[in-house]
Design an enzyme around this catalytic site. Structure first.
Site, PDB file in Angstrom:
ATOM      1  CG  LEU A  77     -49.713   3.332 -26.886  1.00 26.99           C
ATOM      2  CD1 LEU A  77     -50.953   3.593 -27.829  1.00 26.99           C
ATOM      3  CD2 LEU A  77     -48.666   4.197 -26.959  1.00 26.99           C
ATOM      4  N   PRO A  80     -57.837  -4.332 -25.005  1.00 29.25           N
ATOM      5  CG  PRO A  80     -59.618  -3.483 -23.790  1.00 29.25           C
ATOM      6  CD  PRO A  80     -58.274  -4.278 -23.824  1.00 29.25           C
ATOM      7  CB  CYS A  81     -56.467   0.077 -25.759  1.00 28.62           C
ATOM      8  SG  CYS A  81     -56.987   0.434 -24.147  1.00 28.62           S
ATOM      9  CG  HIS A  82     -53.584   0.264 -29.113  1.00 27.93           C
ATOM     10  ND1 HIS A  82     -53.532   0.867 -28.070  1.00 27.93           N
ATOM     11  CD2 HIS A  82     -53.933   1.403 -30.225  1.00 27.93           C
ATOM     12  CE1 HIS A  82     -53.664   2.166 -28.077  1.00 27.93           C
ATOM     13  NE2 HIS A  82     -54.019   2.671 -29.326  1.00 27.93           N
ATOM     14  N   GLY A  83     -55.247  -4.396 -29.155  1.00 26.36           N
ATOM     15  CA  GLY A  83     -55.256  -5.668 -29.568  1.00 26.36           C
ATOM     16  C   GLY A  83     -54.199  -6.348 -29.122  1.00 26.36           C
TER      17      GLY A  83
END
Length: 170
Positions: A116, A133-136
């Site tokens: 993203l 870190p937002c979605h791994g």
């Protein structure tokens, strides 16, 4: 014979009027078309040169190119060996390390997660590469996606080594 001259004269006037009209339309359209070209400030951002003489093995720097972060990492021998040892069957988006880094010591890639558009963190994650870190999403030491929702590897921009201390991106 005078009828023949009138016809020829009329044909000439039509042709001359058409030519003048086409030239006039072209002259009026040229500024409109030319203004669509990028201006000097955009052309200046097309490439950037980065001095990497102070980057030590294992360190990475982040520079901006076209408004996007670019990660430049000087990899250690262990990181290069680890990246080359990965089997392509283990990868979600298979790419050899040799295809991603023209000079194995230097890895140059866009610092934008392919999921993203977040900016991954360096030297983090399960594979000691980058972690978003937002979605791994986890990337390895070659910037290849190993785990998480990102569909593809971190993008490699066009770059070249101007000399041993300077990388030209773009």
């Amino acid at each position: 014979m005078s009828d023949q001259k009138k016809v020829n004269r009329r044909d000439f006037i039509y042709t001359a009027s058409t030519v003048v009209g086409v030239v006039g339309v072209g002259a009026a359209a040229w500024p409109l078309i030319d203004q669509m070209n990028p201006d000097a400030s955009v052309k200046a951002l097309a490439t950037t040169e980065v001095d990497v003489s102070l980057v030590q093995p294992g360190q990475s720097i982040t520079v901006l190119w076209r408004g996007k972060p670019v990660f430049i990492k000087r990899r250690t021998e262990n990181e290069i060996t680890e990246a080359k040892a990965v089997s392509l069957t283990e990868l979600k988006h298979p790419e050899k390390d040799e295809d991603r880094a023209s000079n194995p010591e230097w890895l140059v890639m866009l610092g934008v997660c392919t999921h993203l558009g977040c900016v991954p963190l360096a030297d983090k994650g399960d594979y000691n590469g980058w972690f978003c870190p937002c979605h791994g999403s986890h990337y390895d030491t070659s910037g290849r996606i190993r785990k998480g929702p990102a569909p593809t590897n971190l993008e490699i921009p066009k770059y070249e080594f101007v000399n041993s201390n300077t990388i030209k991106i773009g």
